[in-house]
Design a protein around this motif. Structure first.
Motif, PDB file in Angstrom:
ATOM      1  N   LYS A 183       0.792  -1.094  -0.026  1.00  0.00           N
ATOM      2  CA  LYS A 183       0.198  -0.045   0.080  1.00  0.00           C
ATOM      3  C   LYS A 183       0.898   1.165  -0.041  1.00  0.00           C
ATOM      4  CE  LYS A 183      -3.869  -2.149   2.421  1.00  0.00           C
ATOM      5  NZ  LYS A 183      -5.140  -1.713   3.421  1.00  0.00           N
ATOM      6  N   GLN A 230      -2.622   7.095 -11.017  1.00  0.00           N
ATOM      7  CA  GLN A 230      -3.737   6.202 -10.088  1.00  0.00           C
ATOM      8  C   GLN A 230      -4.618   7.348  -9.824  1.00  0.00           C
ATOM      9  OE1 GLN A 230      -3.234   4.228  -6.246  1.00  0.00           O
ATOM     10  NE2 GLN A 230      -3.005   2.487  -7.521  1.00  0.00           N
ATOM     11  N   GLU A 231      -4.155   8.684  -9.392  1.00  0.00           N
ATOM     12  CA  GLU A 231      -5.187   9.637  -8.982  1.00  0.00           C
ATOM     13  C   GLU A 231      -6.036   9.973  -9.928  1.00  0.00           C
ATOM     14  OE1 GLU A 231      -5.702  10.789  -6.152  1.00  0.00           O
ATOM     15  OE2 GLU A 231      -4.247   9.631  -5.089  1.00  0.00           O
ATOM     16  N   LYS A 245      -8.673   7.217 -10.286  1.00  0.00           N
ATOM     17  CA  LYS A 245      -9.676   7.243  -9.154  1.00  0.00           C
ATOM     18  C   LYS A 245     -10.940   8.340  -9.437  1.00  0.00           C
ATOM     19  CE  LYS A 245      -6.474   6.236  -5.436  1.00  0.00           C
ATOM     20  NZ  LYS A 245      -5.690   6.704  -4.103  1.00  0.00           N
ATOM     21  N   LYS A 305     -14.602   7.309  -9.836  1.00  0.00           N
ATOM     22  CA  LYS A 305     -15.159   7.649  -8.313  1.00  0.00           C
ATOM     23  C   LYS A 305     -16.087   6.723  -7.955  1.00  0.00           C
ATOM     24  CE  LYS A 305     -15.404  11.394  -5.091  1.00  0.00           C
ATOM     25  NZ  LYS A 305     -15.499  12.938  -5.107  1.00  0.00           N
ATOM     26  N   TYR A 334     -14.924   3.206  -7.652  1.00  0.00           N
ATOM     27  CA  TYR A 334     -13.641   3.047  -7.114  1.00  0.00           C
ATOM     28  C   TYR A 334     -13.586   2.605  -5.648  1.00  0.00           C
ATOM     29  CZ  TYR A 334      -8.336   2.980  -7.231  1.00  0.00           C
ATOM     30  OH  TYR A 334      -7.084   2.564  -7.221  1.00  0.00           O
ATOM     31  N   ASP A 356     -10.987   2.343  -2.885  1.00  0.00           N
ATOM     32  CA  ASP A 356      -9.819   2.839  -2.443  1.00  0.00           C
ATOM     33  C   ASP A 356      -9.467   2.392  -1.029  1.00  0.00           C
ATOM     34  OD1 ASP A 356      -7.536   3.815  -2.193  1.00  0.00           O
ATOM     35  OD2 ASP A 356      -8.166   6.150  -2.340  1.00  0.00           O
ATOM     36  N   ASN A 357      -8.646   1.146  -1.137  1.00  0.00           N
ATOM     37  CA  ASN A 357      -7.981   0.745  -0.195  1.00  0.00           C
ATOM     38  C   ASN A 357      -6.466   0.856   0.148  1.00  0.00           C
ATOM     39  OD1 ASN A 357     -10.111  -0.422   1.453  1.00  0.00           O
ATOM     40  ND2 ASN A 357     -10.304  -1.998  -0.110  1.00  0.00           N
ATOM     41  N   ASP A 358      -6.027   1.735  -0.899  1.00  0.00           N
ATOM     42  CA  ASP A 358      -4.626   2.579  -0.564  1.00  0.00           C
ATOM     43  C   ASP A 358      -3.818   1.357  -1.466  1.00  0.00           C
ATOM     44  OD1 ASP A 358      -2.902   4.414   0.199  1.00  0.00           O
ATOM     45  OD2 ASP A 358      -2.215   3.243   1.787  1.00  0.00           O
ATOM     46  N   GLY A 363     -10.044  -0.437  -7.863  1.00  0.00           N
ATOM     47  CA  GLY A 363      -9.512  -0.285  -6.647  1.00  0.00           C
ATOM     48  C   GLY A 363      -8.834  -1.554  -6.044  1.00  0.00           C
TER      49      GLY A 363
END
Length: 392
Positions: free
Chosen positions: A219, A277-278, A281, A285, A288, A290-292, A300
């Motif tokens: 991560k 990656q941003e 995302k 959105k 997605y 998002d778990n890092d 994600g």
């Protein structure tokens, strides 16, 4: 003192074994069928000695299949899911042979015969895995006083002998990793013809020596840009390759938990990947998750190991490399390059996360052509004067 008595035309004995803690009744051991009174007395004496020394094993019809199920419940309390799964797969071969056999009737000869039989079907390493798993089950049975000795003790594991032809055609050492030139070719192809994330993923494997499960579990919180380090505290587990059904486990061993310094090239690739990656995302959105995760899909979720293996094979086809390498080959590649760079074996052990230095020593044998050539050159220089005299 055992009671010796005649039963029909033969002799028998009855011995006291204590009191049942639940019923309060006496427990007695009886055995008959002895031809003479002397035989009955000797058997009774042997029983009493074993019983008093704690060596007596109560007869049981507990079968091997049930023992394995009982052991699995016990083993699963501390073992990782991945380890339990591997043990269960290995044990299936022994269950196929002894499943309905009472545990106490499985002797060393019968077990050795099964190991010899399986060795004709499977590799030496897999036979070792089968044996170690079975040994754990029998040691569990011994701890429960179901058996006196484990039939797995002292077993000889067959080793397949190689012929001269096998040795002449054996390229397995060279097949385990990429030479420096081959790695350069592969990463160049990944840069120019790779898909999203390919260059970072395979550079990461080659430049860090991470296990692929450790890499997939990474991560962004595991990266320290300022110190240029990477932290390994988990590994990815997903035997079904379903992107939704993954599990994050603790690393393989205590020694696998580590923080390593990474190359500035990786820092640059990671920064670039984070920016890309941003964008993903923002575009995705609504769905997605998002778990890092660094190596994430467009939704994600962490990428599966199978997905990365397929990506690797795609790139290999675009190179001149003919080796049957896998993602794990990059770990061997990293090791061989560290050796070529004269890194001390203790440092290699810590970087790779090997808790046992013997594991590192085994990989240490996978030398690159450059190292072998260097050894030859050093010997030539050492013997230069003598060689010259031999020619003159």
């Amino acid at each position: 003192m055992a009671y010796i008595y005649k039963k029909g035309k033969k002799w028998a004995f009855r011995a006291y074994m204590g009191t049942d803690p639940i019923t309060g009744k006496e427990i007695k051991k009886s055995k008959s069928g002895f031809l003479t009174q002397k035989d009955a007395k000797l058997a009774a004496a042997l029983f009493e000695r074993q019983f008093n020394d704690g060596e007596y094993i109560q007869p049981s019809k507990f079968i091997f299949d049930d023992l394995c199920k009982d052991w699995e419940k016990h083993y699963s309390q501390d073992a990782k899911e991945s380890s339990l799964r591997a043990r269960k797969i290995a044990l299936k071969h022994i269950i196929n042979e002894f499943g309905k056999t009472p545990v106490q009737k499985i002797n060393k000869k019968a077990y050795q015969d099964v190991i010899d039989k399986l060795s004709n079907k499977f590799s030496t390493n897999y036979i070792s895995s089968i044996h170690s798993s079975t040994n754990m089950v029998f040691e569990y049975a011994q701890s429960l006083n179901l058996i006196k000795e484990t039939p797995t003790k002292g077993i000889k594991l067959p080793k397949k002998k190689k012929t001269v032809s096998d040795l002449e055609n054996d390229n397995s050492i060279n097949q385990k990793f990429l030479e420096k030139e081959e790695l350069e070719e592969f990463l160049s192809v990944a840069k120019n013809e790779g898909l999203e994330g390919d260059l970072l993923a395979f550079t990461m494997l080659a430049y860090t020596g991470l296990r692929i499960g450790e890499m997939v579990a990474l991560k962004w919180s595991d990266i320290d840009y300022e110190k240029q380090t990477l932290r390994v505290i988990k590994t990815y587990y997903n035997p079904t390759n379903n992107k939704l059904n993954y599990t994050l486990l603790t690393p393989k061993t205590e020694g696998s938990i580590r923080t390593i310094t990474i190359d500035p090239l990786l820092i640059d690739l990671l920064r670039l990947h984070e920016q890309e990656q941003e964008v993903v995302k923002r575009e995705n959105k609504p769905f997605y998750k998002d778990n890092d995760f660094i190596f994430a899909t467009n939704e994600g979720y962490p990428k599966t190991i199978k997905h990365l293996s397929i990506r690797m094979q795609r790139l290999l086809k675009k190179t001149s490399i003919k080796k049957a390498v896998t993602p794990h080959s990059f770990r061997h590649t990293h090791t061989s390059l560290l050796i070529e760079a004269n890194v001390h074996i203790k440092e290699i052990q810590e970087r790779l996360g090997h808790s046992d230095i013997n594991t590192t020593m085994d990989i240490y044998a996978h030398m690159t052509k450059n190292i072998k050539k260097e050894a030859s050159n050093k010997f030539s220089n050492l013997m230069k004067d003598l060689s010259k005299n031999l020619i003159d």
